[in-house]
Design a protein around this motif. Structure first.
Motif, short mmCIF file in Angstrom:
data_model
loop_
_atom_site.label_atom_id
_atom_site.label_comp_id
_atom_site.label_asym_id
_atom_site.label_seq_id
_atom_site.Cartn_x
_atom_site.Cartn_y
_atom_site.Cartn_z
N ASN A 108 58.37 21.19 15.18
CA ASN A 108 59.50 22.07 14.93
C ASN A 108 60.84 21.47 15.33
OD1 ASN A 108 59.58 24.84 13.90
ND2 ASN A 108 60.78 25.25 15.73
N ASN A 109 60.82 20.32 16.01
CA ASN A 109 62.05 19.73 16.58
C ASN A 109 62.75 20.75 17.46
OD1 ASN A 109 64.01 17.87 17.19
ND2 ASN A 109 65.06 17.97 15.22
N SER A 110 62.01 21.23 18.46
CA SER A 110 62.50 22.31 19.30
C SER A 110 63.65 21.87 20.19
CB SER A 110 61.35 22.83 20.17
OG SER A 110 60.33 23.38 19.37
N CYS A 111 64.33 22.87 20.75
CA CYS A 111 65.56 22.59 21.51
C CYS A 111 65.57 23.37 22.81
CB CYS A 111 66.77 22.94 20.68
SG CYS A 111 66.77 22.27 19.01
N GLY A 112 65.91 24.66 22.73
CA GLY A 112 66.05 25.48 23.91
C GLY A 112 67.41 25.32 24.57
N ALA A 113 67.62 26.10 25.64
CA ALA A 113 68.90 26.07 26.33
C ALA A 113 69.19 24.72 26.95
CB ALA A 113 68.92 27.16 27.41
N THR A 114 68.16 24.02 27.39
CA THR A 114 68.38 22.73 28.07
C THR A 114 68.85 21.64 27.12
OG1 THR A 114 66.05 22.16 27.76
CG2 THR A 114 66.65 23.23 29.83
N ALA A 115 68.80 21.89 25.81
CA ALA A 115 69.28 20.88 24.85
C ALA A 115 70.76 20.58 25.04
CB ALA A 115 69.03 21.36 23.42
N GLN A 116 71.48 21.47 25.71
CA GLN A 116 72.88 21.19 26.04
C GLN A 116 72.98 19.88 26.84
OE1 GLN A 116 75.28 23.63 25.09
NE2 GLN A 116 76.82 22.06 25.53
N ARG A 117 71.97 19.65 27.68
CA ARG A 117 71.94 18.44 28.50
C ARG A 117 71.08 17.35 27.91
NH1 ARG A 117 67.86 17.72 33.15
NH2 ARG A 117 68.48 15.76 34.11
N THR A 118 69.93 17.72 27.35
CA THR A 118 68.92 16.70 27.00
C THR A 118 68.76 16.49 25.51
OG1 THR A 118 67.11 18.33 27.00
CG2 THR A 118 67.64 17.28 29.10
N GLY A 119 69.36 17.34 24.68
CA GLY A 119 69.21 17.18 23.25
C GLY A 119 67.95 17.82 22.71
N LYS A 120 67.74 17.65 21.41
CA LYS A 120 66.56 18.18 20.73
C LYS A 120 65.35 17.28 21.02
CE LYS A 120 68.50 17.91 16.61
NZ LYS A 120 69.88 17.40 16.88
#
Length: 1012
Positions: A161-173
């Motif tokens: 799904n190429n997931s993200c979540g809130a932490t993608a702000q720091r770590t990306g998809k």
């Protein structure tokens, strides 16, 4: 370069009949795993978290990645389509198809290796994100992307799904965090892939094999469409729609693994993944900023981003309203600053001071903005739950129409988010979806991604047509803003048809050619992303949905308009029931935690009940209430009621199970298990034993080895220790005892439930003395009274309603005077507080009973102002009964214990595993013990022997006594200062007398037989 060097795009799903019988036989003979082509399994996997439904051909649960590869080989020989599935929570239809489903989550969940120096690890695709990060914790590293479903989503699903979540702000998809993938094509080609420089490409070319041919075609595809990719792929943080053709560009290192991330099982099967890891953030702080409207909050995002938050989330007042209506996260909601919309900016640091300073710097830079700074980890976690609960909180909100996915994760450039939300809200209004109670808006505002659930009418043909028109307009709107149809959940079937709007025909042709390179025969998850089914086909509901509508229900399902179909449709597929731990006090689905089976999750059981109603006429379950498949799935439901609270959609599987059993055995009582009779009618048996004072004799019989084996066999229950009956019941004790105490606080009726009255009356005596000392006058009704619990749990609802109706009439005078009813046994108390009102929703006395029933702790805190319990200093661990967790709550208990000076720890142990009659029913012993062994028993072994074990539930105390050898105490016992009551087994004389009587009876029977 001419596109003639490339294959023609796949243009439509290819359908072909598959010989299911031969395919299943071949899979069983060759695959190391579980092969399930039964109706129940196919029903459980028929949908995901989306609007779509497609019944699979069958399900394969491989034990290893190599077994999965063999399953692919078998499917290829039969031309069967394939679908790889992780947690099954996808919101665009990716995880439902008429295909062979590969479920990696049960067995393929190993962390195979970790390289802390390189900050990488290799995992199998079925590993759950939170489980992975727990195992990585000693290294100080973790996998960065963290969707809200982190408790149950699998890494394979996140890759798909190429997931993200809130932490993608720091770590990306996810695509930014993959080092390499081991993949398998449908044709059997298997290889590891990742970024490929020229030397590596040349080495692959030299092999001249199928991988080399693939790579050559991929280069041709890249070179042909490079300019179109650069032009049409939006340069935003959250572009999840479409295949990652940009990963093939030279500036991205011809990254084939990156290309395959987010391909939603339409190109390859992922067997293993090498993940890039990031350092754990040691300390966090949280700033909550308040704004007058959600578009104003979104407009402030560019002011916050320069401060480099590690997460930046947004939510509006409508989400807060929905959570309050559903009683979610009440403590955290009280910590929000003034405003109608909020930004939640999280900061990290090596020390608490560093994290806190970053938070305060942001607040200082935004003068005039209402704000709250939270540095305490517990308060931060509580408030973060407000955001993570978004999907469940906005589904099935009382008093509002149902909401659905469809446009739940669009994304735009963050600096344009405020304008986009204003235009999106106007579009809602144009289509009649916007109102004061309309869709909540929330999401990853720092990356321009918006989540929402919309009240689409998916029940009528006109409503479905409007749904289509809205999605078409919304696709044009987000494209106008330079955004992406999907910023997190992928395309699947919801958005696959809309991809030309965003990418144009040239890039969509490239997508079709990419699909043809990897899967020319369209066998990998056909009809999703490329050559998709229409967005209004295969709907789980739809204008032609016409489920059976049972009218002769026992429960009235007042929260679902009186409809069992609506109740069964309550599950939104978020998969919270598939959590592998009980962290945070979650109780839901103890049988899933033990078995790892989809059918034994709340979601799986809800799917079977939905299919049982056969609203499409083509379902795998065709015999309605008589369904053996549904009965089998519900058999291991402990009726713990954990899902009633823990499920974001408030699915109440215990109630559904009772309703199903009542109809399943209706007019054929001879088919009921013997345990339903022996345990369902326990109150009648107990009354007879108590009246005749046969407790000691019955105890001797049930604890004399030859007779105990006969008793358990006759009762149809497991061979476990049968609880002892008391020599004197609570009612008999109170009948001979004049009321004492001043009664200055008034009169309370102590409910003599079967378990307290006949089995553990010492608890009732302790409660009476404690309450009298507290200034209450205690009355106990005489005669046979019962709440009906045992008949409810065994699905004997006609009897349960009669018993409960008599009880309500008996209590009516007391209730009409405003009198309180005190329950000591949580399961019986929960009947008064929940089940009764669902069986008799229009009965005023039942409503009074619901509102005036209290627990001991509630009586002594909320109804006894100024009361100070006796000092009981010491340490205790509490096993909270499931029904108390789900219905009654434990906050008052914690408060009362703290007042008494008890240092108490509530165990995150979930269900004890006995669960009323469940652990005694034949065939359940192994699951019952395994539930206890997950957390409860290890915690008791590790606790100091002098630590008090608190357990208000009779089942919990019984399980702890039988499996841990500890004597748990009721709250009343502890506060009254009574020592634990140690069960006394019948002495030798009593057992000898029983054996003698039995011997005489058998001898007499033998003589009679000889005479005849």
């Amino acid at each position: 370069m001419s596109t003639t060097d490339l294959p023609d795009p796949v243009v439509h799903p290819r359908h072909s009949e598959v010989d299911r019988v031969r395919l299943a036989a071949a899979l069983r003979s060759r695959v190391d795993g579980e092969v399930r082509f039964d109706a129940g399994s196919r029903a459980a996997y028929s949908t995901d978290g989306s609007n779509f439904r497609q019944v699979p051909i069958g399900v394969v649960v491989p034990r290893t990645p190599e077994a999965a590869a063999e399953a692919v080989a078998v499917a290829r020989e039969f031309g069967a389509p394939l679908l790889s599935r992780g947690g099954g929570t996808s919101l665009a239809g990716q995880c439902t198809n008429t295909a062979v489903v590969l479920d990696f989550s049960k067995y393929c969940h190993r962390l195979e290796s970790v390289d802390p120096d390189a900050a990488t690890c290799v995992v199998q695709p079925g590993i759950v994100l939170d489980d992975l990060n727990r195992q990585l914790a000693p290294t100080g590293l973790r996998f960065g992307p963290e969707p809200a479903t982190h408790r149950n989503c699998t890494i394979g699903g996140m890759i798909g799904n190429n997931s993200c979540g809130a932490t993608a702000q720091r770590t990306g998809k996810v695509v930014d965090n993959i080092a390499a993938l081991e993949v398998l094509c449908y044709d059997g080609t298997r290889f590891w892939c990742g970024p490929t420089d020229d030397d590596e490409y040349a080495a692959i070319e030299r092999h001249g094999n199928r991988q080399a041919a693939l790579y050559r075609q991929l280069r041709r595809l890249r070179d042909t469409y490079a300019d179109a990719i650069r032009e049409r792929f939006p340069d935003i943080p959250r572009r999840v729609s479409g295949y990652n053709l940009d990963s093939l560009l030279p500036e991205h290192g011809f990254d084939v693994a990156g290309l395959l991330v987010g391909s939603e099982s339409t190109l390859v099967t992922v067997l293993r993944a090498e993940l890039k890891l990031v350092p754990v953030v040691r300390h966090r702080s949280l700033v909550v900023l308040g704004y007058p409207s959600v578009d104003r909050a979104a407009g402030a995002v560019p002011d916050v981003l320069p401060h480099e938050p590690i997460a930046l989330e947004g939510l509006d007042a409508k989400l807060i309203r929905d959570e309050r209506i559903k009683h979610l996260n009440p403590d955290a909601l009280g910590e929000l600053p003034e405003g109608r919309a909020f930004l939640m900016a999280q900061f990290g640091g090596a020390t608490p001071e560093e994290a806190g300073e970053r938070a305060r710097n942001l607040v200082a830079a935004l003068p005039g903005t209402s704000s709250e700074v939270l540095e305490d980890p517990r308060h931060q976690a509580e408030l973060w739950q407000v955001r993570e609960a978004g999907l469940g909180a906005t589904a099935h909100v009382p008093g509002k129409p149902d909401t659905f996915e469809g446009w739940e994760d669009s994304a735009v450039p963050p600096e344009r988010l405020g304008d986009y939300l204003r235009r999106l809200s106007a579009l809602y209004a144009e289509f009649g979806y916007e109102s004061d109670t309309g869709p909540a808006l929330y999401g990853h505002f720092g990356q321009g991604c918006v989540h929402t659930r919309i009240p689409f009418d998916l029940y009528t043909a006109d409503g479905v047509a409007t749904y289509r028109r809205f999605l078409e307009r919304a696709a044009r709107l987000v494209t106008e803003f330079g955004g992406s149809l999907s910023g997190e959940h992928g395309d699947g079937q919801t958005r696959g048809e809309l991809l030309p709007v965003m990418f144009g025909t040239e890039v969509v042709r490239a997508f079709g050619q990419l699909k043809a390179i990897f899967d020319p025969d369209d066998r990998m998850n056909p009809g999703k992303v490329v050559a998709p089914y229409p967005l209004d086909a295969n709907l789980r509901l739809g204008g032609d949905w016409s489920p059976a509508a049972p009218q002769d229900l026992y429960f009235r399902f007042p929260h679902d308009g009186g409809s069992f179909a609506e109740a069964a449709n309550r599950c939104v597929g978020v998969g919270r029931c598939r959590q592998h731990t009980t962290e945070g006090g979650q109780v839901m689905c103890p049988s899933y935690q033990v078995t790892g089976e989809e059918e034994h999750s709340t979601r799986g059981r809800a799917r079977l009940l939905f299919e049982m109603l056969d609203g499409h006429g083509d379902g795998p379950i065709t015999d309605g209430w008589r369904s053996a498949e549904v009965a089998g799935a519900l058999d291991l439901c402990l009726a713990c009621k954990g899902c009633k609270t823990d499920c974001p959609a408030n699915v109440d599987m215990a109630t559904y199970k009772a309703e199903f059993l009542a109809h399943h055995y209706r007019h054929r009582p001879w088919r009921r298990p013997r345990s339903h009779w022996s345990m369902g009618w326990l109150p009648v048996l107990a009354q007879a034993i108590g009246r005749a004072r046969l407790g000691p004799l019955v105890n001797a019989a049930t604890h004399t080895p030859p007779l105990s084996r006969l008793a358990t066999a006759a009762a149809g229950i497991e061979r476990r220790e049968i609880p002892l009956f008391a020599g004197q019941t609570l009612q008999q004790w109170t009948a001979r005892r004049a009321p004492r105490g001043t009664g200055v606080r008034g009169e309370v009726l102590l409910w003599p439930d079967t378990f307290t009255n006949h089995l553990h009356p010492h608890l009732g005596r302790a409660a009476v003395e404690l309450l009298e000392d507290a200034g209450w006058r205690v009355v106990v009704p005489d005669g046979p009274v019962c709440c009906g619990l045992t008949w409810i749990s065994t699905g004997q609802l006609a009897t349960a309603k009669k018993v409960l109706g008599r009880t309500v009439r008996r209590l009516a005078p007391h209730l009409r005077r405003g009198g309180l009813v005190l329950g000591l046994e949580p399961s019986c108390t929960a009947v008064f507080r929940a089940d009764a009102a669902e069986l008799f929703p229009e009965d005023e006395d039942v409503r009074r009973l619901r509102d005036q029933t209290v627990t001991l702790a509630e009586l002594l805190t909320r109804h006894s102002p100024g009361y100070q319990p006796p000092a009981r200093p010491g340490r205790a661990v509490a096993q909270v009964h499931c029904h108390q967790h789900a219905v009654l709550g434990w906050d008052a208990d914690r408060e009362l214990l703290e007042r008494a000076g008890v240092e108490v720890e509530r165990l995150d142990s979930g269900c004890c595993g006995l669960a009323g009659n469940f652990g005694f029913e034949r065939g359940h012993l192994e699951v019952s013990e395994a539930c206890a062994e997950r957390v409860l028993l290890p915690a008791l072994r590790e606790s100091d022997p002098g630590t008090t074990v608190l357990a208000d539930g009779f089942s919990c105390r019984t399980q702890i006594h039988q499996l841990a050898g500890r004597q748990a105490r009721h709250l009343a016992e502890l506060l009254a200062g009574q020592a634990p009551d140690r069960p006394r087994r019948p002495g030798a004389p009593a057992r000898a007398a029983v054996l003698g009587a039995a011997g005489l009876a058998l001898a007499g029977a033998a003589r009679l037989a000889r005479r005849r």
